[in-house]
Design a protein around this motif. Structure first.
Motif, PDB file in Angstrom:
ATOM      1  N   GLU A   1     121.154  53.866 128.265  1.00 36.84           N
ATOM      2  CA  GLU A   1     121.157  54.591 129.532  1.00 36.84           C
ATOM      3  C   GLU A   1     122.414  55.428 129.687  1.00 36.84           C
ATOM      4  O   GLU A   1     122.372  56.524 130.248  1.00 36.84           O
ATOM      5  CB  GLU A   1     121.019  53.607 130.700  1.00 36.84           C
ATOM      6  CG  GLU A   1     119.646  52.984 130.726  1.00 36.84           C
ATOM      7  CD  GLU A   1     119.345  52.282 132.021  1.00 36.84           C
ATOM      8  OE1 GLU A   1     120.292  51.977 132.765  1.00 36.84           O
ATOM      9  OE2 GLU A   1     118.160  52.040 132.284  1.00 36.84           O
TER      10      GLU A   1
ATOM     11  N   SER B   1     111.573  49.521 136.590  1.00 33.08           N
ATOM     12  CA  SER B   1     112.784  50.304 136.326  1.00 33.08           C
ATOM     13  C   SER B   1     113.640  50.349 137.594  1.00 33.08           C
ATOM     14  O   SER B   1     113.152  50.104 138.691  1.00 33.08           O
ATOM     15  CB  SER B   1     112.398  51.715 135.897  1.00 33.08           C
ATOM     16  OG  SER B   1     112.831  52.649 136.845  1.00 33.08           O
ATOM     17  N   HIS B   2     114.903  50.657 137.401  1.00 32.16           N
ATOM     18  CA  HIS B   2     115.810  50.693 138.539  1.00 32.16           C
ATOM     19  C   HIS B   2     115.743  52.000 139.277  1.00 32.16           C
ATOM     20  O   HIS B   2     116.366  52.175 140.297  1.00 32.16           O
ATOM     21  CB  HIS B   2     117.256  50.540 138.054  1.00 32.16           C
ATOM     22  CG  HIS B   2     117.630  49.128 137.788  1.00 32.16           C
ATOM     23  ND1 HIS B   2     117.829  48.228 138.795  1.00 32.16           N
ATOM     24  CD2 HIS B   2     117.835  48.480 136.635  1.00 32.16           C
ATOM     25  CE1 HIS B   2     118.160  47.071 138.257  1.00 32.16           C
ATOM     26  NE2 HIS B   2     118.164  47.188 136.964  1.00 32.16           N
ATOM     27  N   HIS B   3     115.008  52.976 138.700  1.00 33.42           N
ATOM     28  CA  HIS B   3     115.150  54.316 139.247  1.00 33.42           C
ATOM     29  C   HIS B   3     113.922  54.763 140.000  1.00 33.42           C
ATOM     30  O   HIS B   3     113.535  55.903 139.944  1.00 33.42           O
ATOM     31  CB  HIS B   3     115.496  55.292 138.102  1.00 33.42           C
ATOM     32  CG  HIS B   3     116.766  54.909 137.410  1.00 33.42           C
ATOM     33  ND1 HIS B   3     117.998  55.228 137.905  1.00 33.42           N
ATOM     34  CD2 HIS B   3     116.991  54.174 136.297  1.00 33.42           C
ATOM     35  CE1 HIS B   3     118.925  54.720 137.112  1.00 33.42           C
ATOM     36  NE2 HIS B   3     118.350  54.075 136.133  1.00 33.42           N
ATOM     37  N   GLU B   4     113.312  53.824 140.734  1.00 35.15           N
ATOM     38  CA  GLU B   4     112.180  54.209 141.571  1.00 35.15           C
ATOM     39  C   GLU B   4     112.700  54.974 142.776  1.00 35.15           C
ATOM     40  O   GLU B   4     113.747  54.659 143.308  1.00 35.15           O
ATOM     41  CB  GLU B   4     111.474  52.942 142.078  1.00 35.15           C
ATOM     42  CG  GLU B   4     110.961  52.043 140.986  1.00 35.15           C
ATOM     43  CD  GLU B   4     109.524  52.293 140.685  1.00 35.15           C
ATOM     44  OE1 GLU B   4     108.868  52.975 141.478  1.00 35.15           O
ATOM     45  OE2 GLU B   4     109.054  51.823 139.642  1.00 35.15           O
TER      46      GLU B   4
ATOM     47  N   PHE C   1     122.045  59.375 130.427  1.00 32.72           N
ATOM     48  CA  PHE C   1     122.557  60.086 131.591  1.00 32.72           C
ATOM     49  C   PHE C   1     123.784  60.921 131.279  1.00 32.72           C
ATOM     50  O   PHE C   1     124.353  61.534 132.162  1.00 32.72           O
ATOM     51  CB  PHE C   1     122.896  59.085 132.709  1.00 32.72           C
ATOM     52  CG  PHE C   1     121.688  58.464 133.332  1.00 32.72           C
ATOM     53  CD1 PHE C   1     121.346  57.156 133.074  1.00 32.72           C
ATOM     54  CD2 PHE C   1     120.872  59.210 134.168  1.00 32.72           C
ATOM     55  CE1 PHE C   1     120.226  56.585 133.635  1.00 32.72           C
ATOM     56  CE2 PHE C   1     119.750  58.646 134.739  1.00 32.72           C
ATOM     57  CZ  PHE C   1     119.424  57.335 134.470  1.00 32.72           C
TER      58      PHE C   1
ATOM     59  N   ARG D   1     121.975  50.831 137.569  1.00 27.90           N
ATOM     60  CA  ARG D   1     121.300  51.196 138.808  1.00 27.90           C
ATOM     61  C   ARG D   1     121.723  52.597 139.226  1.00 27.90           C
ATOM     62  O   ARG D   1     122.743  53.089 138.755  1.00 27.90           O
ATOM     63  CB  ARG D   1     121.726  50.253 139.915  1.00 27.90           C
ATOM     64  CG  ARG D   1     121.240  48.902 139.643  1.00 27.90           C
ATOM     65  CD  ARG D   1     121.753  47.945 140.631  1.00 27.90           C
ATOM     66  NE  ARG D   1     121.460  46.631 140.111  1.00 27.90           N
ATOM     67  CZ  ARG D   1     121.256  45.582 140.856  1.00 27.90           C
ATOM     68  NH1 ARG D   1     121.327  45.690 142.144  1.00 27.90           N
ATOM     69  NH2 ARG D   1     121.004  44.434 140.313  1.00 27.90           N
ATOM     70  N   PRO D   2     120.954  53.208 140.146  1.00 26.75           N
ATOM     71  CA  PRO D   2     121.324  54.561 140.579  1.00 26.75           C
ATOM     72  C   PRO D   2     122.766  54.662 141.085  1.00 26.75           C
ATOM     73  O   PRO D   2     123.443  55.656 140.828  1.00 26.75           O
ATOM     74  CB  PRO D   2     120.333  54.833 141.718  1.00 26.75           C
ATOM     75  CG  PRO D   2     119.149  54.042 141.339  1.00 26.75           C
ATOM     76  CD  PRO D   2     119.657  52.805 140.672  1.00 26.75           C
TER      77      PRO D   2
ATOM     78  N   ASP E   1     117.224  49.281 145.126  1.00 24.85           N
ATOM     79  CA  ASP E   1     117.769  50.087 144.045  1.00 24.85           C
ATOM     80  C   ASP E   1     118.271  51.436 144.495  1.00 24.85           C
ATOM     81  O   ASP E   1     119.146  52.011 143.891  1.00 24.85           O
ATOM     82  CB  ASP E   1     116.682  50.324 142.981  1.00 24.85           C
ATOM     83  CG  ASP E   1     116.694  49.227 141.954  1.00 24.85           C
ATOM     84  OD1 ASP E   1     115.655  49.027 141.327  1.00 24.85           O
ATOM     85  OD2 ASP E   1     117.735  48.589 141.796  1.00 24.85           O
ATOM     86  N   GLN E   2     117.649  51.959 145.564  1.00 27.30           N
ATOM     87  CA  GLN E   2     118.014  53.309 145.945  1.00 27.30           C
ATOM     88  C   GLN E   2     119.422  53.315 146.499  1.00 27.30           C
ATOM     89  O   GLN E   2     119.945  52.306 146.928  1.00 27.30           O
ATOM     90  CB  GLN E   2     117.061  53.838 147.026  1.00 27.30           C
ATOM     91  CG  GLN E   2     115.626  53.913 146.618  1.00 27.30           C
ATOM     92  CD  GLN E   2     114.942  52.587 146.770  1.00 27.30           C
ATOM     93  OE1 GLN E   2     115.303  51.794 147.616  1.00 27.30           O
ATOM     94  NE2 GLN E   2     113.971  52.344 145.931  1.00 27.30           N
TER      95      GLN E   2
END
Lengths: 301, 427
Positions: free
Chosen positions: A162, B75-78, A166, A121-122, B109-110
């Motif tokens: 990933e 995806s996790h990166h929206e 990254f 995740r971010p 996710d953000q």
């Protein structure tokens, strides 16, 4: 150091790894209290002994990481802590009496990735990128008992991809010497292929097939923590304690600490050449600017 | 007189008397007529799935409806939360269901989490319905109702408690939609932990005043089962579309090295309960609640915002028409007033500026006068001085003339004098 969102089983895993309960009186915050929680750093130090070999183990816990609704820069307290330990060591190393330096530097960071998602995740990416040059990051897939074997494989591949994408530098296992025996090499290969480890932790001992094992009891079966077919816990334990502990410490000393030291000295010298005439005033200690003594030492060096 | 008669009639409506029938009339077929009409019309149902990415929303939908809704993995990166509605036509026996599944993609996710897009979406659906209702030519019969009938909120099975984002989101949604909280991926929690977890969650929801959907217990037919189910909230579910052989049957399950989790086994998870409650027993009630409670609340708030009221002081109910007319007049008069104000302001400003200009002019004039006077003054002084000077010059000239005259006399005299003197000297 253990890091990851709440509820991923960090304390349970620590318990299973070192077979001691460090979290006896822990108070967990409720959801409303966590809406705007900040990250704390908690240190637990234990002295454990096995067959005459003593180990001073420090577990650094990071409660509150990733819990708030707004998690911007929530890894900052953690990077500050790691830098602080480096700075402390730096100062001690440059001091006059170097007999009893206490090495509080973080040798390994176990980062728990949630198994409920499709990958990183971010907030995971942000954390790892902030710390990968300062500490050995060992990513783990937490609570792996919610994934069937095919899903575990897929998730591991995904995460490895990933991590490459990254540009995150996780801890790499060292290559084994070519004159080691086949068994060892095989083991080593397996180890490398199963990174990131999918782990399950347990505080309880249950009865399975007549034996008492550490595991989790479900209506449909018993998950054994130490069963290699069930999860990678044994691999993690071997790697962390039995085979690679020293290597982790070496890499911390030789690579991460040296990076920090070089960076620090460079900053100092560039600052000194800028204001070489002015005596730089003694700052009151907010990190990471070292104090006047260290500056003098650096100048001498 | 006619008026009072009418009044008496309308106020003194007699109680309807119940009579018994002499034979079979046949209006007991009304429910059947209703059923057949509904069946031909078809039903529509809208589900909103809210939960973290990868928590098993799509899989659960597939498992619930025993089909595969095609959706790709998110995806996790929206960058932000998107709502993705997809409509499917399902048919079972001869009942047609228009199912819309709305997915909250990117939720949680953000790094800085946001739940507002979901609330906005729900409001937008209500708004659309309201607009349709308020139209002059409307066709509610044909209207595809997109209002969300139920929100399945997927809770991550951490084993400790709700996440902060869960609490915040549910608080915002509880007055707008029926929320049914579900514990997703429940095969990660053991029985004892699950019990504690459920209690913790319900405790937190209650203490924060979140109103989740309670299965109705007023209809006798379903009261008992609903009451029992209410006690099992939130349901701990496991979803799976793969089939595994257990015993000698193929059942939907997840195969682990240590055992097989069967989806439809009540001992393993609450999936069967969820399916019962959601689809088989309470679907119609969910739709009704959405329409009669949530939608009405939205409508009331919205219209009150616009200034409508239900009744004024004399408790005479306003009709929409009258209120609308009144509003319109009010608005127009407001507009006129504002125009007047603006005009007034403009005129005032013009006057002010004029005054200022006049003032300035006057000042300038004064200055001019002043300067002129000063100039005159100076001139006069200069004239005087000149005169004085002239006089002085005249005086000087006269004296000069006088002196010259004297001088010439003296010269004359002295010219004789020196002779005498010489003579004297000679003598």
């Amino acid at each position: 150091m253990v890091a990851g969102e709440s509820g991923l089983g960090k304390s349970t895993l620590v318990h299973s790894l070192f077979l001691t309960d460090l979290y006896k009186d822990r108070k967990l915050l409720s959801a409303e209290e966590r809406i705007s929680q900040t990250v704390e750093i908690l240190k637990h130090t234990v002295d454990i002994e096995e067959k005459g070999v003593k180990l001073k183990l420090t577990i650094v816990d990071t409660p509150g990481f990733g819990d708030a609704v707004n998690n911007t820069e929530c890894w900052k307290p953690i990077t500050d802590y790691v830098d602080q330990q480096f700075e402390q060591y730096f100062r001690d190393e440059s001091g006059l009496n170097r007999k009893n330096i206490q090495d509080n530097r973080v040798h390994c960071c176990l980062y728990f990735i949630s198994p409920f998602g499709h990958g990183l995740r971010p907030v995971d990416v942000g954390f790892m990128k902030a710390l990968h040059e300062k500490v050995n990051i060992v990513p783990l897939i937490a609570k792996a008992d919610c994934l069937v074997p095919s899903e575990i494989r897929k998730l591991k591949e995904r995460i490895r991809e990933e991590i490459d994408k990254f540009g995150i530098h996780v801890y790499q296992f060292p290559e084994c010497d070519s004159d080691e025996d086949e068994d060892f090499k095989q083991q080593d290969r397996e180890l490398k292929e199963s990174a990131p480890f999918a782990v399950i932790g347990s505080n309880t001992v249950v009865e399975a097939k007549g034996q008492r094992v550490r595991g989790r009891l479900y209506p449909w079966g018993i998950v054994e923590v130490e069963n290699q077919a069930h999860c990678d816990f044994v691999k993690l334990r071997n790697m962390l304690i039995r085979t690679h502990m020293h290597d982790l410490k070496d890499v911390t000393c030789d690579v991460h600490y040296e990076n920090y030291r070089a960076h620090c000295i460079q900053q100092m010298t560039s600052k000194l050449t800028q204001d070489s005439r002015m005596e730089s005033p003694i700052p009151i200690l907010p990190l990471p600017t070292p104090d006047a003594e260290t500056e003098k030492l650096i100048r001498m060096k | 007189m006619a008026a009072t008669d009418l009044e008496r009639f309308s106020n003194a409506e007699p109680e309807p008397r119940s009579l018994s029938l002499g034979g079979h009339v046949g209006f007991d077929s009304l429910p059947d007529q209703l059923v057949s009409k509904s069946v031909t019309q078809g039903f529509s149902f809208n589900i909103l799935c809210v939960g973290e990415t990868g928590i098993g929303k799509s899989t659960l939908m597939n498992t619930l409806f025993n089909t595969t809704f095609e959706t790709e993995e998110a995806s996790h990166h929206e960058a932000c939360v998107r709502l993705r509605p997809q409509t499917y036509d399902l048919q079972e026996s001869n009942v047609q269901l228009k199912l819309t599944i709305v997915d909250a993609v990117g939720f949680g996710d953000q790094i800085n989490k946001d739940e507002r897009p979901i609330v906005d979406y729900i409001d937008a659906q209500f708004e659309n319905y309201l607009q349709e209702e308020l139209k002059i030519r409307r066709s509610l019969f044909d209207y595809h109702d997109t209002r969300i009938h139920v929100c399945l909120y997927f809770i991550t099975p951490t084993g400790h408690s709700l996440k902060s984002l869960d609490l915040v989101t549910m608080k915002k949604l509880d007055s707008k939609v029926n929320i049914i909280p579900i514990i997703a991926k429940a095969d990660t929690i053991s029985k004892s932990e699950l019990h504690k977890f459920k209690i913790k969650i319900m405790g937190e929801l209650v203490s924060n005043g979140v109103q989740i959907y309670q299965f109705p217990t007023d209809d006798e037919a379903v009261a008992e089962i609903n009451a029992v189910m209410n006690a099992h909230l939130p349901f701990a579910v496991v979803g799976s579309t793969e089939e595994v052989k257990v015993g000698n049957k193929l059942v939907r399950a997840r195969q682990y090295p240590w055992g097989v989790v069967q989806v439809e086994n009540e001992n393993h998870c609450d999936f069967v309960k969820l399916r019962e409650m959601l689809i088989r027993v309470n679907m119609e009630d969910l739709r009704e609640q959405t329409h009669s409670r949530h939608y009405e609340l939205y409508r009331r708030c919205k219209l009150e915002e616009m200034g409508f009221q239900d009744s004024d002081g004399d408790s005479q109910p306003f009709s929409l028409q009258e209120t609308y007319e009144a509003k319109r007049k009010e608005f127009l008069s407001e507009l006129q007033r504002k125009e007047e104000e603006m005009r007034q302001m403009f005129v005032n400003k013009v006057k002010e500026t004029e005054l200022e200009l006049k003032e300035k002019e006057r000042e300038l004039h004064e200055k001019f006068e002043h300067l002129k006077r000063v100039h005159q003054e100076e001139k006069r002084k200069v004239e005087e001085k000149r005169r004085e000077l002239e006089e002085e010059t005249n005086a000087f000239n006269r004296r000069k003339a006088a002196v010259e005259a004297l001088q010439s006399q003296a010269l004359h005299a002295t010219s004789q004098q020196p002779l005498r003197k010489d003579k004297d000297k000679k003598n």
